[in-house]
Design a protein around this motif. Structure first.
Motif, PDB file in Angstrom:
ATOM      1  N   GLY A  43       3.278   6.754  -6.679  1.00  0.00           N
ATOM      2  CA  GLY A  43       2.309   7.627  -7.322  1.00  0.00           C
ATOM      3  C   GLY A  43       1.157   6.882  -7.991  1.00  0.00           C
ATOM      4  O   GLY A  43       0.411   7.468  -8.761  1.00  0.00           O
ATOM      5  N   LEU A  44       1.007   5.592  -7.695  1.00  0.00           N
ATOM      6  CA  LEU A  44      -0.083   4.826  -8.301  1.00  0.00           C
ATOM      7  C   LEU A  44      -1.428   5.155  -7.666  1.00  0.00           C
ATOM      8  O   LEU A  44      -2.456   5.099  -8.327  1.00  0.00           O
ATOM      9  CB  LEU A  44       0.193   3.328  -8.182  1.00  0.00           C
ATOM     10  CG  LEU A  44       1.443   2.832  -8.926  1.00  0.00           C
ATOM     11  CD1 LEU A  44       1.680   1.370  -8.630  1.00  0.00           C
ATOM     12  CD2 LEU A  44       1.288   3.074 -10.418  1.00  0.00           C
ATOM     13  N   TRP A  45      -1.441   5.447  -6.370  1.00  0.00           N
ATOM     14  CA  TRP A  45      -2.661   5.810  -5.658  1.00  0.00           C
ATOM     15  C   TRP A  45      -2.296   6.617  -4.427  1.00  0.00           C
ATOM     16  O   TRP A  45      -1.129   6.746  -4.076  1.00  0.00           O
ATOM     17  CB  TRP A  45      -3.487   4.573  -5.279  1.00  0.00           C
ATOM     18  CG  TRP A  45      -2.742   3.566  -4.467  1.00  0.00           C
ATOM     19  CD1 TRP A  45      -2.406   3.635  -3.157  1.00  0.00           C
ATOM     20  CD2 TRP A  45      -2.223   2.324  -4.927  1.00  0.00           C
ATOM     21  NE1 TRP A  45      -1.714   2.522  -2.764  1.00  0.00           N
ATOM     22  CE2 TRP A  45      -1.597   1.695  -3.835  1.00  0.00           C
ATOM     23  CE3 TRP A  45      -2.229   1.662  -6.148  1.00  0.00           C
ATOM     24  CZ2 TRP A  45      -0.973   0.454  -3.937  1.00  0.00           C
ATOM     25  CZ3 TRP A  45      -1.614   0.428  -6.239  1.00  0.00           C
ATOM     26  CH2 TRP A  45      -1.002  -0.152  -5.152  1.00  0.00           C
ATOM     27  N   GLU A  46      -3.274   7.161  -3.776  1.00  0.00           N
ATOM     28  CA  GLU A  46      -3.106   7.949  -2.561  1.00  0.00           C
ATOM     29  C   GLU A  46      -3.523   7.108  -1.367  1.00  0.00           C
ATOM     30  O   GLU A  46      -4.640   6.610  -1.310  1.00  0.00           O
ATOM     31  CB  GLU A  46      -4.044   9.131  -2.632  1.00  0.00           C
ATOM     32  CG  GLU A  46      -3.580  10.576  -2.662  1.00  0.00           C
ATOM     33  CD  GLU A  46      -2.154  10.924  -2.404  1.00  0.00           C
ATOM     34  OE1 GLU A  46      -1.823  11.204  -1.240  1.00  0.00           O
ATOM     35  OE2 GLU A  46      -1.380  10.965  -3.347  1.00  0.00           O
ATOM     36  N   ALA A  47      -2.636   6.956  -0.424  1.00  0.00           N
ATOM     37  CA  ALA A  47      -2.945   6.222   0.807  1.00  0.00           C
ATOM     38  C   ALA A  47      -2.801   7.186   1.985  1.00  0.00           C
ATOM     39  O   ALA A  47      -1.762   7.835   2.131  1.00  0.00           O
ATOM     40  CB  ALA A  47      -2.004   5.037   0.987  1.00  0.00           C
ATOM     41  N   VAL A  78       0.843  -1.210   0.000  1.00  0.00           N
ATOM     42  CA  VAL A  78       0.000   0.000   0.000  1.00  0.00           C
ATOM     43  C   VAL A  78       0.872   1.251   0.000  1.00  0.00           C
ATOM     44  O   VAL A  78       0.655   2.182  -0.782  1.00  0.00           O
ATOM     45  CB  VAL A  78      -0.961  -0.004   1.210  1.00  0.00           C
ATOM     46  CG1 VAL A  78      -1.593   1.356   1.412  1.00  0.00           C
ATOM     47  CG2 VAL A  78      -2.025  -1.067   1.033  1.00  0.00           C
ATOM     48  N   TYR A  79       1.888   1.276   0.862  1.00  0.00           N
ATOM     49  CA  TYR A  79       2.730   2.465   0.926  1.00  0.00           C
ATOM     50  C   TYR A  79       3.703   2.545  -0.237  1.00  0.00           C
ATOM     51  O   TYR A  79       4.091   3.646  -0.641  1.00  0.00           O
ATOM     52  CB  TYR A  79       3.440   2.542   2.275  1.00  0.00           C
ATOM     53  CG  TYR A  79       2.495   3.048   3.334  1.00  0.00           C
ATOM     54  CD1 TYR A  79       2.063   4.361   3.312  1.00  0.00           C
ATOM     55  CD2 TYR A  79       1.990   2.213   4.312  1.00  0.00           C
ATOM     56  CE1 TYR A  79       1.171   4.844   4.249  1.00  0.00           C
ATOM     57  CE2 TYR A  79       1.100   2.678   5.257  1.00  0.00           C
ATOM     58  CZ  TYR A  79       0.691   3.994   5.221  1.00  0.00           C
ATOM     59  OH  TYR A  79      -0.194   4.458   6.137  1.00  0.00           O
ATOM     60  N   GLY A  93       2.887   1.649  -3.296  1.00  0.00           N
ATOM     61  CA  GLY A  93       2.039   2.213  -4.342  1.00  0.00           C
ATOM     62  C   GLY A  93       1.826   3.700  -4.157  1.00  0.00           C
ATOM     63  O   GLY A  93       1.787   4.460  -5.130  1.00  0.00           O
ATOM     64  N   ASP A  94       1.703   4.114  -2.915  1.00  0.00           N
ATOM     65  CA  ASP A  94       1.559   5.544  -2.623  1.00  0.00           C
ATOM     66  C   ASP A  94       2.844   6.289  -2.977  1.00  0.00           C
ATOM     67  O   ASP A  94       2.801   7.363  -3.579  1.00  0.00           O
ATOM     68  CB  ASP A  94       1.204   5.742  -1.153  1.00  0.00           C
ATOM     69  CG  ASP A  94       0.941   7.194  -0.803  1.00  0.00           C
ATOM     70  OD1 ASP A  94       0.457   7.944  -1.672  1.00  0.00           O
ATOM     71  OD2 ASP A  94       1.223   7.578   0.347  1.00  0.00           O
TER      72      ASP A  94
END
Length: 75
Positions: free
Chosen positions: A30-34, A23-24, A26-27
């Motif tokens: 820049g793939l998603w905001e966590a 999760v972090y 990916g954050d």
């Protein structure tokens, strides 16, 4: 390599900690905001599930050991 007893509680812990890392990562990529607090439910939930898994495993192994001991005593 030495053999060791399989411990599913540690497997569950590792899976949840790896999921938190993904999760972090990916954050950070820049793939998603966590949100910063996303780790808390993942880690705490994983530790709780790991504790339940470990308790169930211990109970099952203890019961299986008692059956094996009782069956070994009777001939």
């Amino acid at each position: 390599m030495l053999r060791h007893e399989f411990q599913p509680g540690k497997l569950v812990t590792g899976l949840f900690l790896a999921a938190t890392a993904v999760v972090y990562a990916g954050d950070a990529g820049g793939l998603w905001e966590a949100p910063w607090f996303a780790a808390v439910p993942l880690v705490v939930g994983g530790l709780c599930l790991a504790g339940v898994t470990a308790a169930l495993t211990r109970g099952i192994r203890r019961r299986a050991g008692a059956r094996a001991g009782a069956a070994g005593g009777q001939r």
